[in-house]
Scaffold this active site. Structure first.
Site, mmCIF file in Angstrom:
data_model
loop_
_atom_site.group_PDB
_atom_site.id
_atom_site.type_symbol
_atom_site.label_atom_id
_atom_site.label_comp_id
_atom_site.label_asym_id
_atom_site.label_seq_id
_atom_site.Cartn_x
_atom_site.Cartn_y
_atom_site.Cartn_z
ATOM 1 N N GLY A 28 0.821 -1.211 0.000
ATOM 2 C CA GLY A 28 0.000 0.000 0.000
ATOM 3 C C GLY A 28 0.849 1.252 0.000
ATOM 4 O O GLY A 28 0.641 2.167 -0.821
ATOM 5 N N ASN A 30 -0.418 -10.026 -10.909
ATOM 6 C CA ASN A 30 0.638 -10.732 -11.646
ATOM 7 C C ASN A 30 0.137 -12.122 -12.050
ATOM 8 O O ASN A 30 -1.031 -12.473 -11.817
ATOM 9 C CB ASN A 30 1.945 -10.745 -10.843
ATOM 10 C CG ASN A 30 1.878 -11.618 -9.596
ATOM 11 O OD1 ASN A 30 0.995 -12.477 -9.461
ATOM 12 N ND2 ASN A 30 2.801 -11.421 -8.678
ATOM 13 N N ASP A 70 17.013 -4.979 -8.140
ATOM 14 C CA ASP A 70 16.101 -5.443 -7.078
ATOM 15 C C ASP A 70 14.672 -5.225 -7.578
ATOM 16 O O ASP A 70 14.272 -4.086 -7.837
ATOM 17 C CB ASP A 70 16.374 -4.627 -5.803
ATOM 18 C CG ASP A 70 15.460 -5.010 -4.643
ATOM 19 O OD1 ASP A 70 14.710 -5.998 -4.767
ATOM 20 O OD2 ASP A 70 15.512 -4.310 -3.613
ATOM 21 N N ASP A 129 4.398 -2.520 -7.532
ATOM 22 C CA ASP A 129 3.704 -1.430 -6.822
ATOM 23 C C ASP A 129 3.916 -0.100 -7.545
ATOM 24 O O ASP A 129 3.001 0.742 -7.587
ATOM 25 C CB ASP A 129 4.215 -1.323 -5.384
ATOM 26 C CG ASP A 129 3.967 -2.595 -4.593
ATOM 27 O OD1 ASP A 129 2.950 -3.265 -4.863
ATOM 28 O OD2 ASP A 129 4.787 -2.924 -3.723
ATOM 29 N N ALA A 158 12.564 1.566 -11.227
ATOM 30 C CA ALA A 158 12.516 1.019 -9.858
ATOM 31 C C ALA A 158 13.356 -0.252 -9.735
ATOM 32 O O ALA A 158 14.059 -0.433 -8.743
ATOM 33 C CB ALA A 158 11.066 0.753 -9.444
ATOM 34 N N ARG A 185 17.236 -0.111 -9.090
ATOM 35 C CA ARG A 185 17.764 0.447 -7.848
ATOM 36 C C ARG A 185 17.325 -0.433 -6.670
ATOM 37 O O ARG A 185 16.341 -1.161 -6.775
ATOM 38 C CB ARG A 185 17.245 1.878 -7.659
ATOM 39 C CG ARG A 185 17.367 2.694 -8.942
ATOM 40 C CD ARG A 185 17.256 4.160 -8.738
ATOM 41 N NE ARG A 185 15.916 4.677 -8.768
ATOM 42 C CZ ARG A 185 15.558 5.780 -9.479
ATOM 43 N NH1 ARG A 185 16.446 6.415 -10.224
ATOM 44 N NH2 ARG A 185 14.329 6.228 -9.430
ATOM 45 N N SER A 223 13.518 3.152 -4.311
ATOM 46 C CA SER A 223 13.781 2.963 -5.749
ATOM 47 C C SER A 223 12.745 3.637 -6.651
ATOM 48 O O SER A 223 12.926 3.698 -7.873
ATOM 49 C CB SER A 223 13.801 1.461 -6.068
ATOM 50 O OG SER A 223 12.493 0.923 -6.015
HETATM 51 O O1 RIB Z 1 5.443 -5.503 -3.246
HETATM 52 C C1 RIB Z 1 6.607 -5.384 -2.474
HETATM 53 C C2 RIB Z 1 6.254 -5.264 -1.029
HETATM 54 O O2 RIB Z 1 5.642 -6.447 -0.591
HETATM 55 C C3 RIB Z 1 7.427 -5.065 -0.110
HETATM 56 O O3 RIB Z 1 7.775 -3.718 0.066
HETATM 57 C C4 RIB Z 1 6.991 -5.765 1.155
HETATM 58 O O4 RIB Z 1 6.787 -4.901 2.229
HETATM 59 C C5 RIB Z 1 5.728 -6.528 0.799
HETATM 60 O O5 RIB Z 1 4.609 -5.912 1.285
#
Ligand code: RIB
Length: 302
Positions: A41, A184, A246, A252, A282, A285, A291
């Site tokens: 979130g 996904n 990474d 997100d 993103a 980084r 990131s």
């Molecule tokens: O989508 C990545 C996130 O999933 C991470 O930041 C971790 O906190 C988990 O909630």
């Protein structure tokens, strides 16, 4: 411009690189350990804010150091945190992340992320939600509160974006309250029974999700890009070129871009292309929120 309201998780990510996944009973030496602000979130809220949206966060953290740090980080990213509760008898959510060969594996401690119930979220939405605002929510908070958020936002005339992660089957009648579902491959299989393994399967899955009631669908496919479907038809967006450092928070970032794009009246295709370019930055980084790029870095939508 409509605002983006995120009801979702806030986690401190404890993240480490490992040469491989250790076997049961095995200890491996890792590298590049970091603590970084995360939570699906909060990551989506930061992404939407860095891409120029007016963002409010509805969430809960513990009354502890991690909670204070995460809240301050969100505020520094430009997110309104006045509806982030600091709950006395809970610890802040934590995600333990193992990074191996460009992939990550995550174990969550939900902690305060489950502290807000349906009544809390409904009352927040009635207080701040206005017609055409955008609600973004995921699967890391209390399931009943998440469902209530989608139903109430729909009733109030908000545009709802649902990211069922982690995925769990949703009641059939919830889908008509979802304007855009973004998920996904594995989440897609859980939510609609179709694994989107190629373009034909993506189309079948997206059609199934629209038949269930979702207005539009965006399926993220990692290095293969993303697939969308709305009333205008299918959209195929390739991943933008990048160097993978990474992948934590890349999905997100994409979702934050979909929300920020909607606030700017972009089409689904424009938002997905913008999201693909933001996500590529993103993944190049380290860390989730550290990131996430700004609108200047991503460039204009096209
Ligand atoms: O989508 C990545 C996130 O999933 C991470 O930041 C971790 O906190 C988990 O909630």
């Amino acid at each position: 411009m409509p605002k983006v309201i995120v009801f979702g998780s806030m986690n401190m990510d404890l993240s480490i690189d490992a040469p491989r996944v250790p076997a049961a009973g095995e200890t491996l030496v890792g590298s590049h350990f970091m603590t970084a602000a995360g939570g699906k979130g909060a990551n989506q809220a930061v992404a939407a804010a860095r891409l120029g949206a007016d963002v409010r966060m509805v969430a809960a953290v513990g009354a502890d150091g991690f909670g204070d740090e995460l809240t301050a980080g969100l505020a520094a990213a430009g997110v309104d945190v006045s509806l982030v509760r600091h709950v006395a008898d809970q610890t802040t959510g934590v995600a333990v992340i193992l990074r191996t060969a460009g992939e990550n594996r995550i174990v969550l401690h939900a902690g305060a992320n489950h502290a807000l119930d349906a009544d809390d979220v409904v009352s927040d939405l009635r207080r701040i939600g206005e017609k055409n605002d955008i609600l973004v929510t995921q699967g890391e908070c209390d399931p009943a509160a998440t469902e209530a958020a989608l139903r109430e936002a729909h009733d109030l005339g908000l545009y709802t974006v649902f990211n069922p992660a982690p995925a769990r089957p949703a009641p059939d009648d919830l889908w008509s309250c979802v304007d855009l579902v973004c998920l996904n491959e594995t989440e897609c299989q859980i939510m609609c029974g179709v694994l989107p393994s190629d373009d034909d399967a993506c189309l079948a899955a997206a059609r199934r999700l629209r038949e269930l009631g979702s207005g539009a669908v965006a399926i993220t496919l990692g290095a293969a890009g993303s697939f969308g479907l709305d009333a205008d038809g299918p959209v195929r967006v390739p991943a933008a070129p990048t160097v993978v450092v990474d992948t934590t928070g890349a999905g997100d970032t994409f979702i934050g871009a979909l929300a920020a794009g909607r606030a700017r009246s972009f089409s689904l295709a424009e938002s997905m292309d913008w999201g693909a370019r933001a996500a590529a930055l993103a993944v190049s980084r380290l860390g989730a929120q550290p990131s996430i790029p700004t609108a200047d870095e991503v460039g204009a939508a096209r």
